[in-house]
Design a protein around this motif. Sequence first.
Motif, PDB file in Angstrom:
ATOM      1  N   ASP A  41       0.916  -1.310   0.009  1.00  0.00           N
ATOM      2  CA  ASP A  41      -0.157  -0.078  -0.029  1.00  0.00           C
ATOM      3  C   ASP A  41       0.979   1.274  -0.122  1.00  0.00           C
ATOM      4  N   GLN A  42       1.921   1.230   0.716  1.00  0.00           N
ATOM      5  CA  GLN A  42       2.894   2.285   0.708  1.00  0.00           C
ATOM      6  C   GLN A  42       4.140   1.719   0.533  1.00  0.00           C
ATOM      7  N   VAL A  43       5.214   2.627   0.039  1.00  0.00           N
ATOM      8  CA  VAL A  43       6.559   2.441  -0.042  1.00  0.00           C
ATOM      9  C   VAL A  43       7.447   3.567   0.264  1.00  0.00           C
ATOM     10  N   PHE A  44       8.580   3.548   1.109  1.00  0.00           N
ATOM     11  CA  PHE A  44       9.461   4.494   1.424  1.00  0.00           C
ATOM     12  C   PHE A  44      10.823   3.942   1.131  1.00  0.00           C
ATOM     13  N   ILE A  45      11.397   4.821   0.150  1.00  0.00           N
ATOM     14  CA  ILE A  45      12.830   4.634  -0.270  1.00  0.00           C
ATOM     15  C   ILE A  45      13.627   5.328   0.787  1.00  0.00           C
ATOM     16  N   VAL A  46      14.623   4.585   1.489  1.00  0.00           N
ATOM     17  CA  VAL A  46      15.321   5.203   2.648  1.00  0.00           C
ATOM     18  C   VAL A  46      16.820   4.652   2.495  1.00  0.00           C
ATOM     19  N   PRO A  47      17.619   5.520   3.220  1.00  0.00           N
ATOM     20  CA  PRO A  47      19.096   5.136   3.391  1.00  0.00           C
ATOM     21  C   PRO A  47      19.203   3.766   3.716  1.00  0.00           C
ATOM     22  N   ARG A  48      20.495   3.017   3.436  1.00  0.00           N
ATOM     23  CA  ARG A  48      20.712   1.969   4.331  1.00  0.00           C
ATOM     24  C   ARG A  48      20.794   1.868   5.542  1.00  0.00           C
ATOM     25  N   GLY A  49      20.333   0.866   6.253  1.00  0.00           N
ATOM     26  CA  GLY A  49      20.382   0.853   7.808  1.00  0.00           C
ATOM     27  C   GLY A  49      19.149   0.999   8.162  1.00  0.00           C
ATOM     28  N   MET A  50      18.898   0.702   9.622  1.00  0.00           N
ATOM     29  CA  MET A  50      17.499   0.632  10.192  1.00  0.00           C
ATOM     30  C   MET A  50      17.205   1.973  10.834  1.00  0.00           C
ATOM     31  N   ASP A  51      17.888   3.101  10.770  1.00  0.00           N
ATOM     32  CA  ASP A  51      17.299   4.294  11.547  1.00  0.00           C
ATOM     33  C   ASP A  51      16.102   4.753  10.940  1.00  0.00           C
ATOM     34  N   SER A  52      16.051   4.527   9.552  1.00  0.00           N
ATOM     35  CA  SER A  52      14.939   5.253   8.923  1.00  0.00           C
ATOM     36  C   SER A  52      13.642   4.146   9.029  1.00  0.00           C
ATOM     37  N   PRO A  53      13.670   3.089   8.983  1.00  0.00           N
ATOM     38  CA  PRO A  53      12.592   2.136   9.171  1.00  0.00           C
ATOM     39  C   PRO A  53      12.172   2.209  10.537  1.00  0.00           C
ATOM     40  N   LYS A  54      13.031   2.354  11.399  1.00  0.00           N
ATOM     41  CA  LYS A  54      12.747   2.613  12.966  1.00  0.00           C
ATOM     42  C   LYS A  54      11.801   3.707  13.192  1.00  0.00           C
ATOM     43  N   GLN A  55      12.080   4.958  12.565  1.00  0.00           N
ATOM     44  CA  GLN A  55      11.547   6.098  12.473  1.00  0.00           C
ATOM     45  C   GLN A  55      10.164   6.079  11.960  1.00  0.00           C
ATOM     46  N   LYS A  80      19.568  -5.075  16.728  1.00  0.00           N
ATOM     47  CA  LYS A  80      19.724  -3.949  17.506  1.00  0.00           C
ATOM     48  C   LYS A  80      18.444  -2.953  17.426  1.00  0.00           C
ATOM     49  N   MET A  81      17.987  -2.768  16.260  1.00  0.00           N
ATOM     50  CA  MET A  81      16.684  -2.024  15.906  1.00  0.00           C
ATOM     51  C   MET A  81      15.570  -2.616  16.638  1.00  0.00           C
ATOM     52  N   LYS A  82      15.414  -3.953  16.769  1.00  0.00           N
ATOM     53  CA  LYS A  82      14.488  -4.580  17.267  1.00  0.00           C
ATOM     54  C   LYS A  82      14.193  -4.465  18.812  1.00  0.00           C
ATOM     55  N   GLU A  83      15.632  -4.746  19.271  1.00  0.00           N
ATOM     56  CA  GLU A  83      15.573  -4.363  20.901  1.00  0.00           C
ATOM     57  C   GLU A  83      15.426  -2.875  21.232  1.00  0.00           C
ATOM     58  N   GLU A  84      15.820  -2.036  20.323  1.00  0.00           N
ATOM     59  CA  GLU A  84      15.557  -0.399  20.601  1.00  0.00           C
ATOM     60  C   GLU A  84      13.953  -0.350  20.323  1.00  0.00           C
ATOM     61  N   LEU A  85      13.488  -0.646  19.274  1.00  0.00           N
ATOM     62  CA  LEU A  85      12.093  -0.202  19.237  1.00  0.00           C
ATOM     63  C   LEU A  85      11.160  -0.869  20.140  1.00  0.00           C
ATOM     64  N   GLU A  86      11.651  -1.990  20.470  1.00  0.00           N
ATOM     65  CA  GLU A  86      10.709  -2.691  21.438  1.00  0.00           C
ATOM     66  C   GLU A  86      10.897  -2.234  22.908  1.00  0.00           C
ATOM     67  N   ALA A  87      11.854  -1.698  23.155  1.00  0.00           N
ATOM     68  CA  ALA A  87      12.105  -1.162  24.458  1.00  0.00           C
ATOM     69  C   ALA A  87      11.372   0.285  24.552  1.00  0.00           C
TER      70      ALA A  87
END
Length: 367
Positions: A41-55, A80-87
């Motif tokens: 339904d939606q697409v976001f083109i983001v830089p490599r890494g997990m910072d953008s998916p997290k935000q 690492k993103m999993k643990e940060e986001l879930e916390a």
Amino acid sequence: MKILFIGSRLYDDIDYYVRENGIESIITESNEDAINLDLPDQVFIVPRGMDSPKQIAISQNVDAVVPLIGIDPPLIEVAKMKEELEAETDIPVIAANVRAVRLTSDKIKTKEFYNEIGVPTPQYQILAKDDFESKLKMEFPVVLKQGQGQGGKDIKVAESLDDVKEYFEEFDHALCEKFIEGSEISIEVLGYNGEYVPLSPIYKGETTLEGIHPLNKIKTAPCLVEGLDNNLVQRTAYKVAKNLGSDGIFEMDFMFSKDEQQLYAIEVNTRPNGTRYLTTATCGVNSLCELVNMAAGKFSIKDIQDKLEYYYATEIPIGHYKGPDLNDPLKSFKNNDWVVHGPEGYQRITIRADSKEQLDRYVEDLI
């Protein structure tokens, strides 16, 4: 419900299932030319890494995040993103945690982990380029590997000291492992919130001194190896997953030595894997769809047990498929007895049937 999927390459495997369940889908992808970007339904083109998916997960107020990443290098950042986001939020990320990724992404650490939990693994030692000739204590043939790598990368079967010397022309260190003559077995285990369920063991052929790449082998299921108890494979896989204590998909590789009548654990992958089509064909459980069920709070061992089916299946490398058209969804066994997958020129076909005889007929008709 709204789910954020990280990575588009595998999304066409589950797009039909996401739609069937009325889930709003968002994908983040770092490659603007990647496949399957027309499906969610939606697409976001983001830089490599997990910072953008997290935000994006936070800003879009998603209910869960499901990484669809089939290669090893990004897994630690995902963890690492999993643990940060879930916390920080109530958003679950359906992926392995940092401990599990660190243990399984390094073959030496994986060996140490097997020893700690009492799971048999082939004899091994660590060799260095400057003194391997004096330190090598194992009989040939041996298998030389690097700590990281997937799909047979940087692996060599050495039959002599000259072979070892040749390997060290490229590398400074190596994991040196006893070569096990026998059968190669894989199995998927699904895990979430402390529940773990092993699926059908897959037979990947016999070990060879040539070190044939996994993609070039014919695989079959159910695993029918003389002297091997499939329940032992499932129990051992369960023990490994339980001790990893993480979420998502685990693909485990084993060797079964007929001479020793011994099952050896080789490695674990904490990501979607290449045997998933054969597993689905054999037992009717699609591991990627189960990631969606975990995200939706619908995953349970009882549900898996209720879904279990029993087929004969095989997977064959074909290069370019030129057979009959498939029914929608193309990568599902829901309306098909075979599925074609893999990039053009390196395609494989996975076929299932109610009996071994019927499977042989299908293979003869299609190939």
